[in-house]
Design a protein around this motif. Structure first.
Motif, mmCIF file in Angstrom:
data_model
loop_
_atom_site.group_PDB
_atom_site.id
_atom_site.type_symbol
_atom_site.label_atom_id
_atom_site.label_comp_id
_atom_site.label_asym_id
_atom_site.label_seq_id
_atom_site.Cartn_x
_atom_site.Cartn_y
_atom_site.Cartn_z
ATOM 1 N N GLU A 151 33.312 10.936 -40.020
ATOM 2 C CA GLU A 151 33.586 12.331 -39.689
ATOM 3 C C GLU A 151 34.661 12.447 -38.614
ATOM 4 O O GLU A 151 34.625 11.698 -37.622
ATOM 5 C CB GLU A 151 32.318 12.956 -39.111
ATOM 6 N N PRO A 152 35.564 13.405 -38.756
ATOM 7 C CA PRO A 152 36.482 13.646 -37.641
ATOM 8 C C PRO A 152 35.723 14.211 -36.443
ATOM 9 O O PRO A 152 34.734 14.922 -36.621
ATOM 10 C CB PRO A 152 37.451 14.685 -38.189
ATOM 11 N N VAL A 153 36.186 13.877 -35.256
ATOM 12 C CA VAL A 153 35.573 14.394 -34.030
ATOM 13 C C VAL A 153 36.429 15.544 -33.519
ATOM 14 O O VAL A 153 37.633 15.383 -33.313
ATOM 15 C CB VAL A 153 35.468 13.289 -32.959
ATOM 16 N N LEU A 154 35.810 16.679 -33.315
ATOM 17 C CA LEU A 154 36.537 17.870 -32.877
ATOM 18 C C LEU A 154 36.199 18.175 -31.411
ATOM 19 O O LEU A 154 35.103 18.631 -31.102
ATOM 20 C CB LEU A 154 36.149 19.058 -33.776
ATOM 21 N N ILE A 155 37.164 17.898 -30.549
ATOM 22 C CA ILE A 155 37.007 18.146 -29.117
ATOM 23 C C ILE A 155 37.644 19.488 -28.791
ATOM 24 O O ILE A 155 38.762 19.749 -29.224
ATOM 25 C CB ILE A 155 37.709 17.054 -28.291
ATOM 26 N N ALA A 156 36.966 20.306 -28.019
ATOM 27 C CA ALA A 156 37.535 21.607 -27.686
ATOM 28 C C ALA A 156 37.061 22.057 -26.322
ATOM 29 O O ALA A 156 36.013 21.633 -25.832
ATOM 30 C CB ALA A 156 37.133 22.638 -28.737
ATOM 31 N N GLY A 157 37.850 22.905 -25.725
ATOM 32 C CA GLY A 157 37.501 23.455 -24.423
ATOM 33 C C GLY A 157 38.749 23.961 -23.736
ATOM 34 O O GLY A 157 39.853 23.856 -24.269
ATOM 35 N N PRO A 158 38.586 24.513 -22.558
ATOM 36 C CA PRO A 158 39.731 25.107 -21.866
ATOM 37 C C PRO A 158 40.643 24.033 -21.282
ATOM 38 O O PRO A 158 40.229 22.893 -21.088
ATOM 39 C CB PRO A 158 39.070 25.904 -20.735
#
Ligand SMILES: C=C(OP(=O)(O)O)C(=O)O
Ligand SMILES: C=C(OP(=O)(O)O)C(=O)O
Ligand SMILES: C=C(OP(=O)(O)O)C(=O)O
Ligand SMILES: C=C(OP(=O)(O)O)C(=O)O
Ligand SMILES: [Mn+2]
Ligand SMILES: [Mn+2]
Ligand SMILES: [Mn+2]
Ligand SMILES: [Mn+2]
Lengths: 345, 345, 345, 345
Positions: B100-107
């Motif tokens: 699975e691709p890893v989706l990192i997110a945040g400000p």
């Protein structure tokens, strides 16, 4: 107090700690601390004591109010409007931004005691003004020669002793600032560290003049703001050094950005010099680029020189040999009698 | 022992020292040392004690034999031939380089406790896998917001507590490695520090997985050799992150180098992800670039998300708002039921 | 015979055909052909007749055996080893590659008869050597001013008549080579056309000296090979012009590649000049860059000058005004008495 | 009438003139003119007659009022606001900008009749949609293979006959537009000619669809304005092709600018495709870049394919072999039965 450690370069499994203590040598608390350190460490060497450069501004003392706690000034500290005449930065008897161009020369790396002494003698004899040489080397590969460390610094100091040439050398990380500042006359922040803001603040607080190289991928604006970090931290003695930027041209190592030299002189009062050696990556280009840089308004040059470039441990292809350097020095300082260089009387 | 100090961000004239001690909490020598520190400092807070990640390899212990003391290996440690299947890097329950691709997110920056909690909740609800957010910000100007420091780290840890999202955050200098490693699950080395070799060695020794961004002016070769520094210092858990390079194109902030993503996958076994936010600098490009990056072989993404991009303290123009992120997450994880995100059971 | 047509710039729906006939004016076949053309065309103007520059090598005659039918020479025609002293290229009384630098100046575009005469007078009076000015302008947008065409060429020729300054002007396409060669002393191939190989062959066969600008995205190798096209087609009179390359630096229009100037002098015997106006895009940089370029070994300069830069139809921000140019000329030709310029006796 | 001449590639000292006559084959004036031409030329071959594509807009007829005579439109012709749905460009039965991506494949150069037929058969069998191959090659060195010229065009037409694949091929100079348009279905303007404005106007007037490559040193804005030249001259059928830009990265030939693909889709209604072969310069990168480009929104691909890449006369290192292409085609057109390609019924 600043406690600093690094792997000792000459022996694995060994750490060297630099303890930079803010106090007087007669303070009993200091003696006690030293004892404790001695208990932990295999060997303690007192490098010496030195005066703080400005009251209250050495590495470990409370710094002047950090810039990021202050309001942004109307006019940045680097801005030319703050000193339309242009600032001068002194390193011992030399002046950057004065009448005469400053010619810095020396090997990429300090390779041994003999080679740095030999190079320094040749640089002085030919009319060079200042000695360069890396003791801490930023190398692309972890397996490349990383410099002689403190030993290299010591050899540079010895070479200064012999020739009277002030010394500039690169510092790679803030915990080495104190020791580099102890030995060198000017601290060089390399291209790869132009936006290492911790390092910028630390070299500022060292009180030593700083040679700030432009990052190979950094804009003029970013370069000036890196200088602003140093000035904002209290140290006004910054000399800028253009050393080539990354472009699509593959025939040369980098591309000397002469536009930037001229533009920076318009936008800041700080002196700016050029390093044509890293800009070109080829020794045959160094002398013409040097002359071009001075004619465009640079107030100095930093060139790599090696007694036997083919055998250099780093950057041999771009290093001048001694006769080529002598020819360059003759052209940079046409009026000067050779052999009188910058030697102290 | 490593003694670290930095100007405290919230109060001028105040220093915060991080004392990272190698020992057990029952050691009387440690108690004594703490007492001495307390005598000197206004306030001492014990952040806690933690296990060394690998026997003998935390920041202050003697490190494994440093790379530069070893012979260059026949085949570099990063070379794909060392693991033709490709390496996987785990961060808590997540795997980089897996199915699975890893989706990192945040400000871009942690701006306050409320905003990071709000963003983290939204990221988790939309199906993001991991939380990003800068507590220490590398800013071009010394007058720009430099991050909340340790407070920001603490808020990130709180957000992890609430959402179950592992946390990655940038570390700017080696003396902050211990504290960042204490709070974060993964250490980010930023583009400006890709060749800050002291920092590379320090993040390696922290034992935490490392997210290594490519420098905006760095070649693929230099990027891989920066990873080699980390591996050579003993830490194999490196994820590479392409985030755009400097080119002549002025319509976008940087140029996403998709060639590099593909080439790096051929040359190294390390996982590689893409940060389209910094690569483009414009939010409308982020989703298409994300889909393109995954299709070209990236095993993850790091995107900037802000609850109200127009009010962001940094990088607002390139930040997705929550609905845009939800749409992206839906496309990245098409099979996944929303709201189940990476939340721990 | 070469029959060439272009849309007439001053009247829509009208074509202007240039008929360049290889023959003598007394040939009855020619008279007959002209009659036929007159029948088809609204108006026929005989621009005049002129001698072929070298027997058998003008535009319409069978050219020397084309390069691509010949074997690649051991040593390229541009290679410095073919003329280690360096070649000289003469344009009327001027010599590129001789003792004195050649200073070319004039507006970006020929805007009107009055402005080109005024500028030419000022250039000559200040000590400029040669007049530039575009009659055919390569413009990014189709809606921008595209130049005055043949009218502009005529005004340039008039300005030469008045001032004695030889004229260089850009030619955009091979079918205009004959008419531009008819009016100008030197043909300029612009940056956008450096690899327009049809144009390179055509300017070569024109027999006129050629000023070959480097493409903004072209490598040194490609630039030299573009010159090789011209030499291989039979015309040895090529002057190279560095005018800035595309880089990530956004503060200037292009980046002057001084490395390239120096390297090209090593690799080719052809003279090389610098255009600092397009390289910088800002007038305040032009004079320092000019001095730097000459000191680095350029044998001439091409600068944009406008009597009222704020009103220029193109490239006003980078154009010197008359007093700035006079100051530059004074520095380029320090010994020369002003007002004596290049005026023919 | 347009009279065009070029050196005949197969025999030195011989010129081939293309006479493109605007008239009907029964016009006596035309017969007369042909006679006169026959008297002067060694051999006359009538290539055939063809219908003008749009009344009044073929090469030699008075063109629509040239753009530079018109006022700049409020909204440029390329602007997406003129067709928010996106435009479609048809080439025979194919549609750029429709549901299905268009897969163009073929050799860099047409090397012989046998090789282009072999390649075309393989491309069609594998599921390619369109055939590419250069008959006129823009080569850095004048001594490199320059293409087979008209012979190459004829072979391409034969290959279309056999396989049903529409043909796109590069045109280097305006005087070849008529003959290339006679044989090809789509005219390719190469990277080096993106700002060859004469050529842009000529391909526009040819009435054929145009494939406009981005210059390796051209900005997005310049690329769009180059397309504007074509649209402003009356031809709306333009497909844009991103093929890599020049950057500092030396490990790949160019850098694919995926940002630009996405941004261009926002700014213009014209379809955009990607050429990953020239962008990377290495065959192993081509398939991942292709998949990434489509996922980011490109509506087609142009890839180089060669039956024996090691023996290619140009660009062998970046050419896929037949099995690699078959694999790519399978991924681009997953649902399509192989062997049915674009073959006409
Ligand atoms: C490493 C050096 O320079 P730079 O930081 O400019 O690469 C040096 O001066 O040896
Ligand atoms: C500063 C950041 O990124 P980079 O180091 O890639 O510029 C960031 O991720 O917010
Ligand atoms: C257009 C010009 O230059 P370049 O071809 O270098 O852009 C010019 O000289 O006006
Ligand atoms: C020469 C070619 O491409 P470009 O114009 O993109 O270099 C080609 O397609 O073969
Ligand atoms: Mn060096
Ligand atoms: Mn950011
Ligand atoms: Mn101009
Ligand atoms: Mn090709």
């Amino acid at each position: 107090m600043a406690l600093q450690s690094r792997p000792e370069r000459s022996a694995p499994w060994t750490y060297r700690f630099y303890v930079d203590v803010d106090g007087t040598t007669t303070d009993p608390r200091l003696a006690e601390a030293l004892e404790e350190v001695e208990a932990l460490a295999a060997r303690v060497v007192v490098l010496g004591s030195y005066e703080a450069w400005i009251e209250g501004s050495r590495l470990s003392a409370p710094p002047p109010i950090p810039a990021h706690h202050t309001r942004k000034p109307e006019v940045p500290l680097v801005d030319r409007r703050r000193n339309p005449e242009g600032s001068q930065v002194s390193v011992r008897h030399l002046v950057f931004g004065g009448e005469e161009p400053v010619l810095i020369a020396g090997p990429c790396s300090v390779e041994s005691e003999a080679m740095i002494l030999q190079t320094a003698e040749a640089v002085a004899a030919a009319g060079g003004d200042m000695l360069r040489g890396g003791a801490y080397k930023p190398r692309t590969s972890p397996y490349d020669f990383q410099g002689l460390g403190v030993k290299g610094l010591r050899y540079l100091a010895d070479a200064r002793e012999r020739t009277g040439l002030p010394v500039v050398t690169e510092v790679l990380s803030w915990e080495e600032v104190a020791v580099v500042a102890h030995f060198a006359d000017m601290l060089q922040v390399g291209a790869r560290n132009m936006q290492n803001f911790t390092l910028l603040r630390a070299v500022s607080r060292s009180g030593k003049p700083v040679l700030l190289k432009r990052g190979a991928g950094a804009t003029i604006e970013e370069w000036l703001m890196a200088a602003e970090y140093i000035l904002a931290e209290g140290n006004p003695n910054v000399v800028l050094c253009e050393r080539g930027i990354r472009t699509f041209e593959r025939a040369t190592r980098h591309t000397l950005d002469l536009n930037a030299v001229v533009m920076v002189r318009e936008r800041t009062h700080l002196p700016v010099i050029v390093d044509p050696s890293h800009a070109a990556g080829l020794r045959s280009l160094v002398t013409p680029l040097s002359m071009g840089s001075l004619a465009a308004g640079a107030c100095g040059l930093m060139v790599e020189v090696h007694p036997d470039p083919a055998k250099a441990m780093s950057d041999g292809e771009q290093s001048l040999d001694i006769p080529m350097f002598a020819e360059l020095a003759r052209r940079v300082h046409p009026g000067r009698t050779r052999g009188m260089g910058s030697r102290l009387a």
